[in-house]
Design an enzyme around this catalytic site. Structure first.
Site: not given
Length: 774
Positions: A269, A484, A494
């Site tokens: 994204e 992950r 973020k």
């Protein structure tokens, strides 16, 4: 229940195993049906333990229950009578999901009717033993007999494994005789390092649980059969993949377009900067394609115009290329906005989606109330969806929802929502935007992705991924999940990084104390070191949390071979050499890589005034201290001189500000100095930034560890700026990101804040030195 328990024990299951089976409703139902069918063929008492074992093994491994009757019948008729045949049968039905099954082909593949005689087994085992006879006689019973079994079974695929083993035992005994006392002695085991994180013996585990040694490259881990991913065009062999009447036709068209080439994608994204966790995703997606001669797309998932900025698009592309990968094509989800909208209209027409007016707060969580508009007429939803597109509803007043339940229990996820925010590429053309749950799998389908690789938290969306493609009758790729990569002592969210920037804790996304990729590059981490780190972590299914020092070890390994050595002094102490002629100047040749002088050298001046580290002199001698004192001389690295203190000069506060020393050639010194220190002469003044961990605790986001929140856990000493450090003149003209080893201090990289007048260095990592050395 008692009758079923008796039925299961009648085929040879232990009572405990039978009770465990009853707890699994699906398994017990399938087993009951299989036994009933076998009894119809062989009678109520005709299902013996061997047949029962095969029936149990079959139902517990069979994914497509429509084949239960077919396989049960073959077992009941004893056409399938061994585990080897059963394994072949299960693989065949998995590979042939559509009716009708070719009976002759099935029986040929499964060895139905093949008879292996005792003579054939004897001959095959004899041939294998003769092949390994020399080694067998040498190692005797220490030899790995499993190798003999394996080779014999390979030549007699349908033979009974127990009979082969018995024959191997007989022939080995005949060759070697009975075991002696020497044979019975335990073989000494070579010690193996079990530590996952030892730098020089690092191992990692693949998704198959296999141990990968340090030397195993990422390409080797990702190549060919290593991951047991499906082959292109064989999507239907993957667990959970749904086969529809049109699946084979869609796969055929897909193969015509791709030519059987592997296709992956990296779909970030564009609303933030990539971090160390993304490095694993980049390496996995691009690496898997590269290792298998495939292609990888860089696809921006740009479906949320409120948070997307051009700087993020640029930075993402730069980081992918910095890590050494070139996208086959750069695409955007927004490229497909019209196509996605058309598919959404089709989804409504097929009765799989509806327009809903529940507010966002009502839809939160997993126990949201059912929508009262779920069963509204399809024609009504089409009209309302068109009105959404034309901007006739306010934000939050209407959504398009899909009629399905996700694996985590969430009902009817949103496919489209209204946002009156201009898009960076399409401007004001659209006011409805698709969600991730709707866009992701359809963009994969449009780009004919073969392997949709994503992190483990998306496993709950796998069934919805398959459902949506099948509901629209479009090509359905396969989603594979991996673990992950997380690091301790940092945050990568973020939202939290933005908070760190806004509160002034860090300067920007590329502050060298962060673990964003831009920050690591600025700090001086080589891209190849990050890739090596990802390779050492390995392609794991489980989530992995690593310590920063493991990444730093990879950085040192690379910089040790690539960063030329220079001398710098962070806290200078002036030293005047009294017996060096004041007006003379000599030069010293310093190798760029002392371990390999063929890599070149540079020249530094050597005058009567030099500078050393303050910590390399102590006025009062301490036990174990090996550097300069009034009574202890020290050598100067590369100069070939030994200096001895003649006079200590102090300021008014009693601080040592200068030393006067005498020097002599090393070969003329009375005794070899205990240490050699670095120094500079006629140096450049520079700024040096020393970095430590940004957070004081391992898990700054964990409330149990840091009750006050991550902002309360900031290390006040995470950056130390030394604005008057000195470095030798060989670095003159160095550019941003050039890397050096400051001898005895660490690895440093030139920062972008450098000017023509003054260089700025970031400490990348410290050197690995003996912690006991002073």
């Amino acid at each position: 229940m008692a009758d079923t328990l008796a039925l299961f024990t009648s085929i040879g299951l232990s009572e405990q195993k039978a009770k465990e089976t009853l707890k699994n409703e699906a398994l017990s139902s399938a087993l009951k049906n299989a036994i009933t069918q076998a009894q119809a063929v062989n009678g109520a008492t005709g299902v013996d333990k061997a047949m029962g074992t095969l029936l149990y093994s079959m139902v517990s491994r069979l994914r497509d229950t429509t084949r239960l009757t077919f396989l049960s019948d073959h077992i009941a008729q004893r056409k399938i009578s061994t585990e080897v045949q059963l394994a072949a049968a299960l693989e065949f039905v998995k590979s042939h999901p559509q009716d009708p099954i070719n009976q002759a082909q099935f029986e040929n593949v499964c060895g139905v009717g093949v008879v292996i005689t005792p003579e054939q087994i004897e001959e095959a085992v004899e041939a294998v033993i003769n092949k390994h006879k020399e080694q067998l006689l040498k190692e005797r019973y220490r030899y790995n007999m499993g190798l003999l079994m394996g080779e014999a079974r390979a030549s007699l695929k349908w033979a009974d494994g127990k009979i082969i083993k018995n024959e191997v035992d007989v022939q080995v005994l005949h060759l070697l005789g009975a075991k002696t006392e020497a044979d019975l002695e335990k073989k000494m085991k070579t010690s193996k390092c079990r530590c996952l994180y030892v730098t020089k013996s690092l191992i990692c585990r693949s998704s198959l649980g296999e141990v990968q040694p340090e030397g195993t490259s990422l390409m080797e881990q990702l190549r060919g059969e290593a991951l047991k991913f499906h082959k292109t065009g064989e999507n239907y062999k993957s667990e959970g993949y749904v086969v529809t009447p049109n699946t084979m036709n869609l796969l055929k068209k897909h193969m015509e377009i791709t030519g059987g080439q592997i296709r992956t994608r990296f779909p970030p994204e564009p609303n933030g900067i990539l971090h160390i966790g993304h490095a694993k995703a980049i390496n996995f997606n691009f690496g898997y394609a590269k290792a298998n001669n495939g292609i990888c797309f860089l696809r921006y998932d740009d479906t949320n115009p409120e948070k997307e900025e051009e700087k993020y698009f640029t930075a993402i592309k730069e980081m992918v290329e910095w890590l050494g990968y070139e996208p086959y094509e750069i695409t955007h989800a927004s490229d497909n906005f019209q196509h996605l909208y058309d598919l959404a209209v089709d989804l409504v027409r097929r009765g799989h989606a509806y327009v809903c007016h529940q507010r966002g707060e009502e839809l939160k969580g997993h126990n949201a109330p059912p929508s009262p508009w779920r069963d509204r007429p399809m024609e009504e939803s089409l009209v309302l969806f068109e009105r959404m597109k034309k901007g006739l509803f306010a934000e939050g007043e209407a959504t398009l929802r899909m009629k399905m339940v996700m694996e985590d229990g969430k009902m009817d996820p949103v496919a489209y929502r209204i946002k009156y925010t201009p898009h960076h590429r399409t401007g004001d053309e659209w006011c409805i935007y698709p969600t991730y749950d709707y866009t992701h799998c359809l963009c994969d389908s449009i780009e004919n992705i073969t392997h949709s690789l994503c992190t483990k938290e998306f496993q709950a969306r796998r069934s919805s991924y398959f459902w949506l493609c099948n509901a629209l009758d479009v090509y359905c790729p396969v989603q594979w999940e991996y673990g992950r990569l997380n690091l301790t002592y940092t945050v990568v969210s973020k939202r939290k990084i933005i908070k760190l920037v806004e509160t002034g804790v860090v300067r920007d996304w590329d502050d060298p104390r962060l673990f964003t990729l831009t920050a690591l590059r600025r700090r001086g981490f080589p891209a190849v070191a990050i890739n090596n780190f990802c390779a050492r972590v390995g392609v794991t299914v489980a989530q992995v949390t690593m310590e920063p020092h493991l990444l730093e070890a990879c950085v040192r390994d690379v910089l040790n071979e690539t960063a030329p050595r220079v001398m710098a002094v962070l806290e200078p102490l002036k030293v005047t050499i009294t017996n060096h002629p004041g007006d003379s100047k000599s030069e010293v040749q310093v190798p760029n890589f002392p371990a390999d002088e063929a890599k070149g050298s540079h020249v530094v001046p050597f005058t009567n005034i030099i500078f050393i580290e303050q910590s390399d002199f102590r006025e009062v001698m301490e036990k174990g201290y090996k550097r300069l004192t009034p009574d202890q001389p020290v050598g100067l690295r590369h100069a070939g001189y030994v200096i001895s203190v003649q006079k200590v000069i102090k300021d008014a506060q009693g601080k040592v500000v200068e030393l006067e020393v005498s020097c002599c050639v090393s070969t003329e010194a009375k005794e070899k100095p205990k240490a050699y220190i670095h120094w500079v002469s006629q140096p450049l003044k520079c700024e040096v930034r020393l970095y430590e961990r940004l957070f004081m605790h391992k898990n700054p986001e964990d409330p149990s560890e840091v009750p006050g929140g991550f902002l309360s856990d900031i290390n006040p000493n995470s950056m130390d700026v030394i604005d008057s450090a000195l470095v030798d003149r060989s670095v003159t003209g160095a550019s941003a990101l050039d890397k050096f080893q400051f001898e005895r201090l660490g690895y440093f990289s030139v920062d972008a804040d450098s000017t023509a007048e003054k260089l700025v260095f970031n400490r990348t990592v410290t050197l690995k030195e003996d912690p006991g050395k002073i």
